[in-house]
Design a protein around this motif. Structure first.
Motif, PDB file in Angstrom:
ATOM      1  N   ILE A 193       0.845   4.068  -2.954  1.00 26.96           N
ATOM      2  CA  ILE A 193       0.555   5.477  -2.640  1.00 26.96           C
ATOM      3  C   ILE A 193       1.715   6.364  -3.099  1.00 26.96           C
ATOM      4  O   ILE A 193       1.505   7.420  -3.696  1.00 26.96           O
ATOM      5  N   ALA A 200       0.460   9.023  -5.688  1.00 29.23           N
ATOM      6  CA  ALA A 200       0.147  10.306  -5.039  1.00 29.23           C
ATOM      7  C   ALA A 200       0.614  11.526  -5.833  1.00 29.23           C
ATOM      8  O   ALA A 200      -0.169  12.468  -5.999  1.00 29.23           O
ATOM      9  N   ALA A 236       0.829  -1.210   0.000  1.00 26.03           N
ATOM     10  CA  ALA A 236       0.000   0.000   0.000  1.00 26.03           C
ATOM     11  C   ALA A 236       0.864   1.262   0.000  1.00 26.03           C
ATOM     12  O   ALA A 236       0.580   2.217  -0.740  1.00 26.03           O
TER      13      ALA A 236
END
Length: 193
Positions: free
Chosen positions: A175, A179, A171
């Motif tokens: 991200i 992001a 995860a």
């Protein structure tokens, strides 16, 4: 490609449950071709250089390019892979395989910031018509594909690893990969004002 993408791809190719040593080696191998850039860039900024000076000037100096040629060499990593395979060292195969995967994916995706991937045989640098980041050379398309690939491979890794810590790592990498694109997309969605 962005470094988090290399880590996700390297893990998808080589990481397996219950193979901690191999998994760590695969992640390190996927990171290794970019590691010198991080170390030298951070060191230069701590010495007072601006990010612009680092990436517009220092990055292209002969000294920095020589370091990049060594840790991005198909021959160096190929020799490590061959030796590891010959000796039956699974973690060495994973490390060198992930590094070769990294530089194999970088080779066609650097327009004017590539590296001498064939060192020590040659200092030639391929100038691809495609860039993983530069919108003048299809960076937007490549970036979108990179994120979609990382999402798909993260789902594969999520299904492969059932434990909490590997899933947290997956995860975090996803991200870190997605992001910046999401943030910049939101910032510039309205266009110029």
């Amino acid at each position: 490609m962005n470094t988090p993408a290399h880590l996700i791809i390297g893990a998808a190719a080589f990481a397996r449950p219950d193979a901690t040593k191999v998994n760590i080696a695969a992640i390190f191998g996927a990171l290794a071709p970019d590691l010198s850039l991080y170390v030298m860039s951070i060191g230069a900024m701590l010495m007072g250089y601006s990010a612009g000076e680092v990436f517009d000037r220092l990055y292209f100096t002969d000294a920095w390019q020589q370091v990049f040629a060594i840790d991005n060499s198909f021959f160096v990593w190929g020799a490590i892979l061959a030796l590891s395979w010959w000796r039956g060292v699974a973690w060495g195969v994973a490390m060198a395989g992930a590094a070769l995967l990294h530089i194999g994916l970088d080779f066609p995706l650097h327009h004017d910031d590539g590296r001498a991937h064939f060192w020590p045989i040659s200092d030639w640098v391929f100038e691809s018509p495609i860039s993983y980041w530069d919108p003048r050379h299809h960076g937007g398309v490549v970036g979108a594909f990179e994120i979609l690939l990382c999402i798909g491979l993260s789902v594969l890794l999520w299904r492969r690893f059932k434990e909490l810590w590997p899933r947290i790592g997956i995860a975090v990498l996803l991200i870190a990969e997605a992001a910046p694109s999401i943030i910049f997309g939101l910032m510039f969605a309205g266009g110029p004002s």
